[in-house]
Enzyme design. Structure first.
Site, short mmCIF file in Angstrom:
data_model
loop_
_atom_site.label_atom_id
_atom_site.label_comp_id
_atom_site.label_asym_id
_atom_site.label_seq_id
_atom_site.Cartn_x
_atom_site.Cartn_y
_atom_site.Cartn_z
N GLY A 239 0.84 -1.19 0.00
CA GLY A 239 0.00 0.00 0.00
C GLY A 239 0.87 1.24 0.00
N GLN B 127 3.08 9.81 1.37
CA GLN B 127 4.36 9.09 1.26
C GLN B 127 5.13 9.45 0.00
OE1 GLN B 127 2.47 5.09 2.25
NE2 GLN B 127 4.42 4.96 3.33
N CYS C 208 6.07 -0.35 7.33
CA CYS C 208 5.64 0.83 6.55
C CYS C 208 6.79 1.27 5.67
CB CYS C 208 5.25 1.95 7.51
SG CYS C 208 4.73 3.47 6.69
N LEU C 209 6.50 1.63 4.43
CA LEU C 209 7.56 2.08 3.52
C LEU C 209 8.23 3.36 4.01
CD1 LEU C 209 5.92 1.37 0.03
CD2 LEU C 209 7.43 -0.09 1.39
N HIS D 41 -4.21 1.01 7.99
CA HIS D 41 -2.87 1.62 7.93
C HIS D 41 -2.85 2.81 6.96
CE1 HIS D 41 1.69 1.13 7.87
NE2 HIS D 41 1.48 1.90 6.80
N GLU D 42 -3.44 2.63 5.78
CA GLU D 42 -3.39 3.70 4.77
C GLU D 42 -4.29 4.88 5.16
OE1 GLU D 42 -1.00 3.58 2.77
OE2 GLU D 42 -0.59 1.45 3.07
N HIS E 281 -2.45 7.00 7.50
CA HIS E 281 -1.53 7.91 6.80
C HIS E 281 -2.26 9.19 6.41
CE1 HIS E 281 2.34 6.02 6.23
NE2 HIS E 281 1.81 4.89 5.78
NI NI Z 1 2.72 3.05 5.71
#
Ligand code: NI
Length: 170
Positions: free
Chosen positions: A48, A53, A94-95, A136-137, A140
């Protein structure tokens, strides 16, 4: 189809709640933007990616948890949680926190409402990893990272892990 730089923990855009997206205003540039988001997510091997991000404060995210090993691309614009139930304590990453993982209790099932890439309102249901990705998204888009949701002791551990990992981030 450029891969964009992924913003990292500590950057302001990741701590800022994103304003609702005006679909009509963005639809012209949306296809190119989504191409970049998919390319960036895939290059980083994520499931995701949310607009903050890649430095954009927009209520937009993409998800592909590859159910049964097959790609299933979801685009969520202005997503809202419709319902949540159950609980699942599972590892999360998480990225924006490369190399940092920790168990986090999330709801096991989630139903969300969002506009898709064509501006059509849809409801989507997910379990397990997909339910986790929705939560999670959307976090963000509300300016939150998974580390913000950890209990005090776990948060300290993860903040330590971040300190160690950070020199390797771009
Ligand atoms: Ni993330």
């Amino acid at each position: 189809m450029p891969v964009r730089r992924v913003t990292k923990h500590g950057e302001k855009v990741l701590k800022t709640a994103c304003p609702p997206l005006d679909y009509e205003a963005i639809k012209g540039e949306l296809p190119a933007l989504l191409k970049d988001m998919w390319a960036t997510m895939q290059a980083a091997r994520g499931v995701g990616l949310a607009a903050p991000q890649i430095g954009l404060s927009m209520r937009l995210c993409v998800i592909d948890v590859r159910p049964d090993g097959k790609s299933q691309r979801l685009v969520l614009i202005n997503p809202e949680i419709v319902s949540l139930d159950g609980e699942l304590n599972d590892e999360e990453g998480c990225l924006s926190l490369p190399g940092v993982y920790h168990k986090l209790r999330r709801r096991a099932r989630a139903r969300v409402r969002a506009l898709d890439e064509n501006g059509v309102s849809r409801e989507l249901s997910g379990e397990g990893l997909l339910a986790r990705a929705f939560q999670h998204e959307i976090d963000h888009l509300d300016g939150k990272l998974f580390v913000d949701r950890l209990e005090f002791e776990d948060k300290l551990k993860v903040l330590d892990a971040i300190k160690t990992a950070r020199p390797n981030w771009d």
